[in-house]
Design an enzyme around this catalytic site. Sequence first.
Site, PDB file in Angstrom:
ATOM      1  N   TYR A  41       4.800 -18.641  28.671  1.00  0.00           N
ATOM      2  CA  TYR A  41       5.532 -19.056  29.870  1.00  0.00           C
ATOM      3  C   TYR A  41       6.223 -17.878  30.555  1.00  0.00           C
ATOM      4  CZ  TYR A  41       5.137 -23.965  28.636  1.00  0.00           C
ATOM      5  OH  TYR A  41       4.656 -25.208  28.340  1.00  0.00           O
ATOM      6  N   LYS A  49       2.280 -21.291  14.667  1.00  0.00           N
ATOM      7  CA  LYS A  49       0.840 -21.212  14.375  1.00  0.00           C
ATOM      8  C   LYS A  49       0.593 -19.805  13.822  1.00  0.00           C
ATOM      9  CE  LYS A  49      -3.274 -23.027  14.697  1.00  0.00           C
ATOM     10  NZ  LYS A  49      -3.725 -24.084  13.824  1.00  0.00           N
ATOM     11  N   ASP A  78      -0.214 -27.457  14.182  1.00  0.00           N
ATOM     12  CA  ASP A  78      -1.106 -28.607  14.312  1.00  0.00           C
ATOM     13  C   ASP A  78      -0.740 -29.731  13.350  1.00  0.00           C
ATOM     14  OD1 ASP A  78      -3.185 -27.652  11.957  1.00  0.00           O
ATOM     15  OD2 ASP A  78      -2.602 -26.026  13.255  1.00  0.00           O
ATOM     16  N   ASP A  85       6.961 -27.542  24.103  1.00  0.00           N
ATOM     17  CA  ASP A  85       6.630 -28.365  25.266  1.00  0.00           C
ATOM     18  C   ASP A  85       5.773 -29.555  24.830  1.00  0.00           C
ATOM     19  OD1 ASP A  85       6.295 -29.238  27.800  1.00  0.00           O
ATOM     20  OD2 ASP A  85       5.134 -27.549  28.526  1.00  0.00           O
TER      21      ASP A  85
END
Length: 588
Positions: free
Chosen positions: A160, A227, A281, A305
């Site tokens: 972002y 991740k 995940d 988000d």
Amino acid sequence: MTYKHITLPHAGKKISVVDGALRVPDNPIIGFIEGDGIGPDITKASLRVWDAAVEKAYAGKRKIHWCELYMGEKAAGLFDGDYFPKETLDAIRELTIAIKGPLTTPIGGGFRSLNVSLRQALDLYACVRPVRYYAGVPSPLRRPEEVDVVIFRENTEDVYAGIEYQSGTPENEKLARFLREQMGANFFDDAGLAIKPISPFGSKRLIRKAIQYAIDHERESVTLVHKGNIMKYTEGAFRNWGYELAKEEFGEHTITEEELYSEYGGKQPAGKIVIKDRIADIIFQLLQLRPSEFDVIATMNLNGDYLSDAVAAEVGGIGIAPGANISDVVAVFEATHGTAPKYANQNKVNPSSLLLSGAMMLEYMGWKEAADLINAAYPQVVGDKFVTYDFARLMSGSHTVSTSAFADALIARITGNADDLARFEQERRDALERERKEREAQRVTNPMEAMKESGRRPTTAGGIMSPIKSIAASATVDKAMHQMRQHNISSILVEPDGSGTWGIMTQRDIVTKIVGANKSAANVKVSEIASRPLVCVTSDLTLRLVSQTMMDNRVRRVVVESNDQPVGIVSETDLFRIVEEFGWEPED
Ligand code: NAP
């Protein structure tokens, strides 16, 4: 400070900040921005509810003095087309706390979202979204009442950050050349390129806020979501910095999940918060299947988000999710939905998102009693099926009411039966606590199963050990066998004898040294057939080395030791189960 259009109410006092902590007077001035579209409708209704809750909770001793601030279309009307007036930013800084309705992002070149601009101008780096279930709200989950998490999403970094280069542009080509020629990177031609900055500063200030929140609100755990298995130096680094920060700055208040098993046998010590991490995940699955295991979550911008909206959807959707954007002290609470312009000025929409953001704001101010009244009244009104159109279409037999009538119903509950509401909120907390205790019991008695269910792959002795059971050295073998049967275990530790050394007695000892030797189990003491000394390992020893230790010493189980005391036991069967459950990949 003097303003052109903003008027600070005379009767109120400003909130101050002393040594980084808020000082909230009994008559604080708080800013509100009513917002565009449906903003005025939901703001009007919510202001009445917040005032009623404060009045009821403190019997008139406390009162908020509201100060209207301008942003969006109303600001443009007052400030010659300026949607984002500087004096509103100055006023938010001066007042420390504000709450806002949704804002239209003006369409056309050059306009960026006012919400994003606000976050950047005030460096509101933490987006905080508490997501909990309110009884009666339509939910797709079987046990939505187990959802009670607060997500801290980093607001300023990650993909972002806006460092992006469009395919085919000279900038893109320059960067692509540099990456290929200087850095040896390999990717398809004409790929769009973006940079994902994740810094120790940005990560740590966010995680610091999440841990502090967990401490202040007596939460059970903080989960770092990342991740890092794929993006080692950005997402993986976020995780590592999180653990580092927890140890350096909150060592007194925190333990890691690894320590929870290896040093505390799965039992969470009072006053300690568990710091754990999960891959991005798997967390989506876990938050649906085992939401009660998550409490406070700290994560980066993009994960945050996705995650905030996904979790909100489990308990009624973003239409009711509250939120806030917070800097070191300045906090702006907000409705998380948009302006829904087609419903503007119809007194029709659901005010819940803004309303519950206000409850969150009251908590942030330390006015917990007032927040509790709103949180407890809310499910009662929804439970009565007294709801706005959006919920009504999901509930059979409901009464569709207007925005203002929904607020009236809440106020009636708050002012009518405050004691009942406080008890109701306490009952909810007690139910969550009971659920936590059950999980702890499972962690203690069956750590491997608990770990498997929580999505972790154990890697060390401490992660798979079972708690020890022991018996006095002078006890007879038949008494020991009785205990082994009772606990369904194949070995028992033998407490130190005169020499001060621990021993172990296994089923095999009984076969060879009692049955094979033709002796009486009732007459032989366990100390006579126990093996000594114990073969011990430390709790952080990797599973491969645990196995190596068993092979080297020709034993089928090893004892996990901490400070020279046995704390757990790992057997060949445990190792077999790990391979069976999780497969086996060579250790790094
Ligand atoms: P939206 O305003 O959130 O509305 C989308 C739909 O969500 C509405 O048509 C309505 O669904 C439902 N909805 C939203 N708020 C509701 C409420 N309080 N009660 C009941 N239903 C509600 O999203 P959008 O249409 O994409 O965006 C409109 C404008 O809002 C844009 O200018 C956008 O930039 C801005 N926006 C602002 C914020 C913010 O200020 N934080 C956030 C998002 C978007 P039904 O039609 O099915 O009833």
